[in-house]
Structures are given as C-alpha cells and as structure tokens.
Write an enzyme that holds these catalytic residues in place. Structure first.
Site, short mmCIF file in Angstrom:
data_model
loop_
_atom_site.label_atom_id
_atom_site.label_comp_id
_atom_site.label_asym_id
_atom_site.label_seq_id
_atom_site.Cartn_x
_atom_site.Cartn_y
_atom_site.Cartn_z
N ASP A 278 43.85 25.33 15.29
CA ASP A 278 43.83 24.89 13.77
C ASP A 278 45.04 25.35 12.90
OD1 ASP A 278 42.02 23.13 14.32
OD2 ASP A 278 40.41 24.15 13.14
N ASP B 147 36.22 16.94 19.54
CA ASP B 147 36.18 18.30 19.11
C ASP B 147 34.96 18.88 19.58
OD1 ASP B 147 37.04 20.47 17.41
OD2 ASP B 147 37.28 19.05 15.59
C1 DGJ Z 1 38.21 21.18 13.90
C2 DGJ Z 1 39.51 20.69 14.52
O1 DGJ Z 1 40.20 21.79 15.29
C3 DGJ Z 1 40.34 20.13 13.30
O2 DGJ Z 1 41.64 19.73 13.77
C4 DGJ Z 1 39.91 18.87 12.76
O3 DGJ Z 1 39.60 18.16 13.60
C5 DGJ Z 1 38.27 19.38 12.14
N1 DGJ Z 1 37.56 20.27 13.17
C6 DGJ Z 1 37.56 18.35 11.72
O4 DGJ Z 1 36.32 18.55 11.23
#
Ligand code: DGJ
Length: 744
Positions: free
Chosen positions: A554, A485
């Site tokens: 997301d 991430d």
């Molecule tokens: C952002 C990501 O896009 C989410 O899927 C998740 O992993 C969160 N970060 C976790 O902090």
C-alpha cells in the site's frame, strides 16, 4: 532369600489375571527394525544434486544439496555409522521418537497417547515428464501403520527442486499430527548467512541478513490471513560466508507455497550441521488424521546457485514464470487504479473522466477499487458494506455495466475490486449469517479495519465467497481483472462449523481459500487476478498459483518502493509486482519525489498509476505520456527477462538493476540515486551483467532530452559495459535514469 522367593510367588498368586496380562505388555519385547539394502538416491537438475543415502537400518540421510555431483554413488563408500546419542545424522524427514531429539519434521500423537515415530525406508519410484523428474520415496514407522511419502519434483533447466510430503494414517485409530513439515533439509557448511524478509503494513518485504548461531532461528506467521505482511515464507541462505553477495558464492533459496500460518526453522546440531524445516505452522493446529486418511503438505520450493543471490533469484524467477505463477510470463496491462485518486468518493462522472484520462495517457486498463457496493449499508468509508456485493445505486445508478462499456469503448480493459473473505458488522450479511463469522463462543469478536473475517473452513462460506466472485464477473460482460483484497488478520480464532475440532481451523481456512480459487480458475481461466492483502499480505507461491500478480504494498512512495521491490524480487519474479505511480506528497509517507523517479521505479514492475490524472500539469502530463509509451516498448523484458541486481540500496547511495532477454540481445537498465553526496559524484559505475560479452549494444536513455551518460545513443561491446565502462552521472537525490540496450 527363600523368604523373598516366597513373597514373590505369593504376590503372583494374588495379582489378578488382568494385571498379569498388563505386566506382559510391558516386557522388553520389541518389533525388529527392518533391514534394507544400502543405496544412494540422487535427485538431479542440470547443475544441482540432492543426494540421499539409504542405510541398512532403513535410515534415510540427506548427504548433499548443492552443485551437481558426477558420482553420487561414491557416498556408498563412506562409513555407515550414522547413529549417535542425539539421533540419526542428517535425517531426511526426522520424526519425534526413537533417538531423534532435535526439532522434528513430523510429530505424531497416537490414539494410545504415545509419541514415538521412527521412519524407515520402504522403496522409491522415479517418473519423468517434460522438464521435470519426480522421485517418490516411501517411509514407514516400524511399529505403527503410519506412512510417509516424500515427493520431489526436480525441474532440470531451472535448477529447482520442489518437495512435499504425504502422511498416511494406515492404522485403525485416528492420530494427531503435532508437526507436519513439508520438508526438512540438512546442510553442512562452515557458516550460514540467513537472509529473510519481514514487514508491516506499508512497510512490506523488508530484508535482513544474519549469521546463524547455535540457537534455533524461527520465522513464523500465526496471522491466519495476511500471512506475509509480517514475515515472508521464504529465505536465502549463503553458505560458508558472513557476507551477502549478489554475484559470488553458494546460495540456497527456499519458498513455501502456502498462504496460511507457516513456520521455517533453522537449527544447528552439535556437529554444526543446519537443519531447515519448512511447513505449516503447528501453532494451535494439532491436525486430527482419521484412520485411512492422508494429509498432503504444501510444497516447499528450493534452488541452489553457485553464483550468489542473483543466481538463486534467477532460477526461482524462471521456474515461477514457467510453472508456478498463474499466467506467468504473459504481459499484464498497464492500468489506472481509482483508489488513491478517488478513495470512496466518486460518481459515475468521476470514473468516466478517469477512464478518458487513462486512455489518453496510453494506459490499457481501468480498475475500479473499493467503494462501489452496498445499499442498506453503503460503502462510503471502511466501516460498512463489506459482504453486501450489490452495486450502490446512489453512487453508480447506471451500474457497472455502463462503466465497463465505457472502458471497453475507449479501448481499455476493465477491472474491479472485491474483498470477499470479509464482512463489516454493519452489513446485511452480518445480520443474515452471524454463524459465518470467525469467532470463539462467548468471546469478543474483535474488529480490524471495522471488519470481521468470514470462516472459510466452512464449505457454505466457500460457496458464498465463490459466489461473490462469480456474481461480480456477471456485473458486466468481459470483466478483465479482479483485485482480490483481504484487509485483516484472524483474531480470537474459531469456527461454528468445526465444533470441537478447532485444531483444523487454520489449515482448513487456507484450504478453503484454495478450493475457491481452484473453482474460479476452472470457470474463469482468462481473468487477470491481483492478489492484494492490505498491500503485500499474501505474497507467496501458494496464492500465485491462482493469481497473476500481487499488490506489492500500500506504500506507493518511490523511495520506500526501492527497498520493497529489491527484496520482493529476491524470491518472486518481477512479472507479479504491481507497481504504481501516485501523487506527492505521498499519501503514506508524506515524501516528495520527482515524477520521473516515481515512474522509473514503477516501470521496473507491472506499471500502473494510482492518482487523479486531472490534476497533472501540462508538463507533467507530457512526462507521463512519454514514460508510459517507452515502458510499453521494453516491458516484455520486465515480464520475461532475467533480473540482475547491479547495486544494493542497502549499500548507500545508488540502486540499480537490469532485465536481460533470454537471448541476451536486449536489456533494460534502471539506475537511481537515493542518497546524494555531491563530492563523490563523477559518474557512478554500474557493472552491467548478463550481457553477451562479444555483442555490440546500442544504449539509449529513455524519457529525457539530455542524457546523463556520455555514451548515450552509441554502441558498446558487452564486455565493456560489464567491465566498468557504464557510469551515468546521477547528480542529485532522486535522480534516476533508464536505458534500453539493443544488440546490433
Ligand atoms: C487495501 C488495498 O491494499 C488498497 O490498495 C485498497 O484496495 C484498499 N484496501 C481499499 O479498501
């Protein structure tokens, strides 16, 4: 007159020797422009040609990119006058200097402060390897020792041409590269309809089209990281039309393989020719090139299709699966991700239960997301812990090993989340290595999501970031999947390591990231890596060289996903598209959609679930089990099939797409209602595409007891299905239907 001559000679006597020398330097003596042989260079794939013409004055002109030309040599017969007051027509790699006054591909500032570069052709070589022909064209400035190599890889079967540039400072002094594009492409058409992609967090990959006018259109990112959460470094260009068509007309598609700052520009010259420049953004990045050094640009990927946007997308997808996406064409496992189901709040028990449910539902992997690390600064929310990558002993006293073993014992693979480029100020790492944080002396280090960015332009940070991945892989035997991430952009950019050469920062951050990824792939060739950046912040062909898939967004709302998935697959193959079913009301939008609709959307990518399964009702659980089982039967089509878009969600009420196996014997068709007007419904006609018109296909709707199509379970010829005979009744908002077709 006599008096004037006397004054001049007196002046010459009085002017010191040094100044006289200077006067000589400013004489009008020039270096002769070398003359070369006039010739055509044709770079070809099965159905396309990129034709370059070398003129006697060394000028290299792009004369054609489009359908295959049988006789490219005939360009030799056209008039040789390419020069006008505004520069050379159609320059293949235009540089600032000489007659060229439009936006340049290359702009060099030399040590003496001068800015002129005029490239002439010095020669070219062609080499072949399996399926790909490489043409390397040499160019050189006719005054300085600056050289350029244009490298074109032409992939015959896929109709894709990939270009990059190598810029060599052959002189004895350093130079500065002010612009250093990967590619320049001149096109000649009556109209140019540009389709490009923009977005924001949870609104990734939105698509818009515009007819280009005479000003310059620029698509750029200056974010440092998360470069694709705004614009994406890719586009489709429909030629000679003002309307986007899925199936008709000439379309060029382009994508830059670079995860850093980028810039695509589209400039019409006064003859209405369009120049497309693509490369690293020059923003704050005047790159210093030492004597003898070479700068290699990222690759720019091009394809051309005469069959509309659909044809261009399919070319890119085929090429990407074969040559570009890491593990492309392999089927990635279905999964349950812990994020939306547990966020930061879990114990070993919570996770074991989720794994049991995942296995029970027929999923194939469990992914432990954020929240598993940090002890002095426990990661219980997003304001602490990033940087301290040891297991949190109060949440998970038995360790990751224990969890991974449980998963493996249940027949599940095991994956885990990291965000290795970042650090929370509240962490041991921030205290131990304040110099590793991206910063500019004396200035506020702004936080985003309570975190700072680590300086990957520094090799010590590269080692550290590699070490995070490496140590995470050691937390348990056989970790199968890493979710990487990256949750913020760079601000107040600067590096304690680069000293006075801050201009290198943005480029070397991305090169540092790729150095780490390269090392990871050398050591861990098998691990599946998902590239996530607050969702779709790193969806580009640079990252995909190392990553098997991306977290598309997301935003897991099925309706939002319709638009994002539609746009993502314009450029990127469906095999990279992580697509999860989450709960309702949706956590990002509050929208409530039926479970089956959410599945039918997620099943058009790499299916996952991201929720707490223990809350499913018995009835929902039956739907879930059924949808997962059916997906596993046809998902090879999602990962390896050809995509045909049947209806655009932008056209109003319905969205539809299908994947067809390369041998055309199997297909899966997805249909959705996203806006319902009851009076218009009598069955929506979706004209299927890509089938064999002469084959008979048995059509079976998935996951229902009563089908919405009158022909369900029967066989129909391909030409009937493609000719308007397929009209499922999608009665009601968010109704959806998935059909599998098998040739008999
Ligand atoms: C952002 C990501 O896009 C989410 O899927 C998740 O992993 C969160 N970060 C976790 O902090």
């Amino acid at each position: 007159m006599k008096r004037f001559l006397l004054l001049v000679s007196l002046a010459l006597v009085l002017v010191p020797a040094a100044a006289q020398k200077k006067a000589k330097k400013y004489s009008h003596e020039t270096v002769a422009i070398p003359q070369v042989e006039r010739q055509v260079i044709s770079i070809e794939t099965q159905n396309t040609s990129l034709v370059l013409l070398v003129h006697p004055n060394g000028h290299l002109e792009t004369v054609h990119y489009g359908g295959k030309l049988a006789q490219p040599q005939q360009f030799l017969q056209q008039s040789v006058n390419t020069e006008d007051y505004n520069g050379f027509r159609g320059a293949t790699y235009p540089a600032t200097g000489g007659r060229y006054i439009n936006e340049p591909a290359l702009h060099v500032k030399y040590a003496d402060g001068s800015h002129n570069t005029e490239l002439y052709y010095t020669g070219h070589q062609v080499t072949k390897r399996d399926g790909c022909t490489t043409t390397v064209i040499g160019l050189k400035d006719y005054v300085t020792a600056l050289e350029v190599k244009l490298v074109y890889d032409a992939y015959a079967k896929e109709d894709v041409i990939v270009e990059h540039t190598e810029i060599l400072n052959g002189g004895k002094q350093p130079v500065q590269l002010l612009n250093y594009a990967s590619s320049s492409l001149y096109i000649d058409a009556d109209e140019y309809l540009l389709t490009h992609f923009y977005g924001a967090w949870a609104t990734d990959m939105q698509m818009e089209s515009e007819v280009l006018g005479h000003d310059m259109k620029v698509i750029e990112s200056r974010r440092g990281t998360q470069n694709t959460q705004g614009n994406n470094p890719s586009f489709l260009l429909s030629l000679d039309t003002k309307e986007f068509s899925e199936t008709r007309g000439e379309v060029i598609a382009g994508a830059l393989a670079w995860s850093g700052n980028f810039r695509l520009s589209f400039e019409k010259d006064d003859a209405h020719r369009l120049n497309i420049l693509a490369g690293i953004s020059p923003h704050a990045s005047a790159y210093p090139l030492k004597a003898g050094a070479t700068f290699v640009t990222p690759e720019m990927i091009y394809t051309f299709s005469a069959d509309g946007a659909g044809g261009a997308s399919r070319n890119l997808h085929r090429w990407a699966r074969q040559y570009s996406v890491y593990g492309g064409g392999e089927v990635n496992p279905t999964l349950l991700n812990s994020w939306e189901g547990a966020y930061f709040t879990f114990t070993t028990e919570t996770l074991l239960r989720m794994m049991d449910d995942a296995a029970g539902m027929g999923l194939e992997m469990f992914v432990l997301d954020d929240g598993w690390f940090g002890n002095n600064y426990p990661r219980n929310n997003d304001d602490a812990g990033l940087g301290d990558w040891e297991v949190n002993v109060s949440k998970l006293p038995e360790g990751i090993d224990y969890l991974a073993k449980h998963a493996h014992d249940k027949g599940l693979k095991f994956g885990i989340w990291i965000e290795p480029e970042m650090v929370n100020p509240r962490s041991d790492l921030a205290h131990a290595h304040p110099e590793w944080v991206v910063q500019s002396p004396g200035r506020e280090i702004y936080q985003g999501r309570n975190q700072w960015v680590l300086d990957l332009s520094n090799p010590a940070v590269e080692d550290f970031v590699f070490g995070i991945f490496d140590r995470t892989m050691q937390l348990a035997p056989n970790i199968d999947y890493i979710k990487w991430d990256c949750n913020r952009v760079v601000q107040s950019f600067g590096s304690t390591y680069l000293g006075t050469e801050q201009d290198r920062f943005y480029v070397e951050y991305t090169q540092g990231l790729y150095n780490v990824m390269r090392r990871i792939r050398e050591k861990y060739p098998k691990v599946i890596v998902q590239c996530c950046s607050s969702g779709g912040g790193r969806v580009d062909y640079g990252a995909l060289r190392y990553c098997n898939e991306v977290w598309t967004s997301d935003n897991t709302d099925g309706l939002s996903r319709v638009f994002m998935q539609y746009a993502t697959t314009m450029i990127y193959p469906a095999c990279i598209m992580g697509s999860h079913v989450s709960t309702v009301p949706n956590h990002q939008t509050g929208n409530v959609t039926p479970l089956k609709f959410r599945f039918d959307i997620a099943c058009a990518g790499r299916l996952g679930l991201e929720l707490q399964p223990k809350y499913f009702s018995e009835q929902d659980r039956a739907t879930v089990d059924r949808c997962i089982a059916s997906y596993k039967q046809y998902r090879d089509l999602v990962f390896t099939g050809d995509l045909y878009r049947l209806a655009s969600p932008f056209d109003g009420s319905y969205y539809g797409l299908m994947y067809v196996s390369p041998d055309k014997k199997r297909a899966v068709v997805y249909t959705y209602c996203i806006h319902f007007e009851p009076r218009t419904v009598g069955g929506k006609v979706f004209r299927l595409q890509g089938l064999d018109p002469g084959l008979n296909y048995k059509v079976v709707e998935q996951n229902v007891d009563r089908s919405c199509w009158w022909g369900n379970g029967q066989s129909f010829q391909g030409d009937f299905l493609m000719g308007g005979g397929f009209n499922p009744v999608l009665y009601g908002l968010y109704s959806s239907a998935v059909f599998v077709l098998e040739a008999e």
